[in-house]
Design a protein around this motif. Structure first.
Motif, PDB file in Angstrom:
ATOM      1  N   LEU A   1      -1.969   2.865   8.755  1.00  0.00           N
ATOM      2  CA  LEU A   1      -0.838   3.243   7.880  1.00  0.00           C
ATOM      3  C   LEU A   1      -1.219   3.289   6.399  1.00  0.00           C
ATOM      4  O   LEU A   1      -0.433   3.739   5.578  1.00  0.00           O
ATOM      5  N   GLY A   2      -2.408   2.765   6.049  1.00  0.00           N
ATOM      6  CA  GLY A   2      -2.773   2.858   4.629  1.00  0.00           C
ATOM      7  C   GLY A   2      -3.532   1.674   4.068  1.00  0.00           C
ATOM      8  O   GLY A   2      -4.001   1.734   2.940  1.00  0.00           O
ATOM      9  N   ALA A   3      -3.663   0.572   4.855  1.00  0.00           N
ATOM     10  CA  ALA A   3      -4.392  -0.581   4.329  1.00  0.00           C
ATOM     11  C   ALA A   3      -5.895  -0.279   4.253  1.00  0.00           C
ATOM     12  O   ALA A   3      -6.600  -0.821   3.402  1.00  0.00           O
TER      13      ALA A   3
ATOM     14  N   TYR B   1       0.848  -1.194   0.000  1.00  0.00           N
ATOM     15  CA  TYR B   1       0.000   0.000   0.000  1.00  0.00           C
ATOM     16  C   TYR B   1       0.883   1.244   0.000  1.00  0.00           C
ATOM     17  O   TYR B   1       1.974   1.231   0.582  1.00  0.00           O
ATOM     18  N   PRO B   2       0.362   2.346  -0.592  1.00  0.00           N
ATOM     19  CA  PRO B   2       1.060   3.616  -0.387  1.00  0.00           C
ATOM     20  C   PRO B   2       0.789   4.079   1.044  1.00  0.00           C
ATOM     21  O   PRO B   2      -0.298   3.850   1.572  1.00  0.00           O
ATOM     22  N   TYR B   3       1.780   4.663   1.659  1.00  0.00           N
ATOM     23  CA  TYR B   3       1.632   5.142   3.040  1.00  0.00           C
ATOM     24  C   TYR B   3       0.620   6.277   3.088  1.00  0.00           C
ATOM     25  O   TYR B   3       0.668   7.198   2.269  1.00  0.00           O
TER      26      TYR B   3
ATOM     27  N   PHE C   1      -1.143   8.530   6.208  1.00  0.00           N
ATOM     28  CA  PHE C   1      -1.307   8.776   7.649  1.00  0.00           C
ATOM     29  C   PHE C   1      -1.709  10.241   7.847  1.00  0.00           C
ATOM     30  O   PHE C   1      -0.866  11.119   8.030  1.00  0.00           O
TER      31      PHE C   1
END
Lengths: 282, 57
Positions: free
Chosen positions: A264-266, A216-218, A220
């Motif tokens: 975090l991005g999931a 995944y792309p980060y 946050f």
């Protein structure tokens, strides 16, 4: 004057050799090879071929094989010695010397500044390349030598086991094939092949252990910060009740297995916002 | 058996705290590594990293 300095520097570097790290051998290589000449020579096989008694054939076979093992060891040790620091220092020194002399030649033929600069530049760049090669060699050589030693020990064990067997079970022809493998094991190409094979095996094992990889792309942002604060109200300890509530929400509403991955991005931003709303996360 | 989750483009300033976030809590990662690897356990200012979290299944 510049030419003299250039050449002097190159010669100095070329002569800069470190100790090889090996004590002198008990016998020189020619002396060592001479000491087993009779048994290691091709002619020794005639006696083996002529012998009819199995025990005599076994004894001759062992004498021939041991002599050839010794020859292989002497040659290998000589080879390993030549791969030592002294040899490498000479190689780099020589590279630099050649570059220095070539550059000096260019300086001598032309008075143009541009040519001088070009020569100096190529000398510096070339020296850098030589040093890079040396550093690379220095880092990889111990691994290659260790692999050669390990591979040779493995093949030696096969040969030593064979020598304990009867001539019918382990003929001279088989032993000669193993001796050839013993030789190959002590070469750089042989070592590189063994290292590559081992890396491939380890990679396959690692791949089997990881059954799934997702990426995944980060991401946050503010909602992630709110969720994290809800998870760790004091910024230090995970609140077990809040964690369990989020964990249950994720399992009921998404395919994301854990809270850490989600923040975090999931999870999508919409999923995070929905979780924050449903659980009344401030 | 295990599964692996990767997060791309994590800024250096966030790296250490996010590694902890992935490890802690219910079902947390058993192991988190970075690409490129951290030097002396510290991220390099201005760099971005990929976090690689491994979970037991």
């Amino acid at each position: 004057m510049r030419i003299v300095s250039f050449v002097a520097m190159a010669a100095l570097l070329a002569g800069c050799q470190a100790a090889g790290g090996y004590p002198p051998p008990g016998m020189t290589r020619p002396e060592a090879l001479k000491s087993v000449e009779t048994d290691s020579a091709v002619g020794a096989e005639a006696a083996y071929d002529a012998a009819a008694d199995p025990e005599v054939r076994r004894q001759i076979r062992n004498r021939i094989v041991r002599a050839r093992l010794y020859v292989a060891d002497v040659n290998y040790n000589d080879f390993a010695r030549n791969l030592s620091t002294e040899q490498k220092a000479f190689a780099v020194g020589s590279d630099i010397a050649v570059l220095g002399l070539a550059g000096a030649g260019t300086l001598a033929k032309s008075a143009r500044t541009a040519t001088r600069l070009a020569a100096a530049s190529s000398g510096v760049l070339g020296a850098r390349s030589a040093i890079d090669k040396e550093i690379y060699f220095d880092k990889t050589l111990p691994a290659i030598v260790a692999q050669m030693d390990a591979s040779r020990r493995t093949v030696y064990a096969t040969i030593a086991t064979g020598l304990a067997r009867s001539d019918a079970d382990y003929s001279l022809l088989q032993a000669k094939a193993d001796l050839e493998t013993y030789y190959i094991a002590g070469t750089i190409p042989g070592a590189l092949t063994a290292i590559t094979k081992e890396a491939g095996k380890q990679s396959a094992v690692a791949d089997q252990k990881i059954e799934r990889i997702v990426e995944y792309p980060y991401s946050f942002g503010n909602i992630s910060k709110r969720i994290l604060k809800y998870r760790k109200p004091d910024d230090k300890t995970v609140d077990v009740g809040h964690e369990s509530a989020m964990f249950a929400w994720l399992h009921a509403n998404t395919n994301v297995p854990t809270v850490g991955e989600c923040i975090l991005g999931a999870c999508t931003e919409a999923e995070k916002a929905q979780m924050a709303k449903d659980l009344a996360i401030p | 058996m295990a599964r692996q989750v990767r997060f791309r483009n994590v800024p250096a300033a966030d790296v250490l705290e996010r590694i902890e976030n992935l490890k802690e809590g219910q079902g947390g990662a058993t192991f988190v590594e970075t690409l490129p690897p951290l030097i002396d356990g510290q991220p390099e200012d201005g760099a971005t990293y990929t976090l690689i979290a491994t979970y037991a299944t």
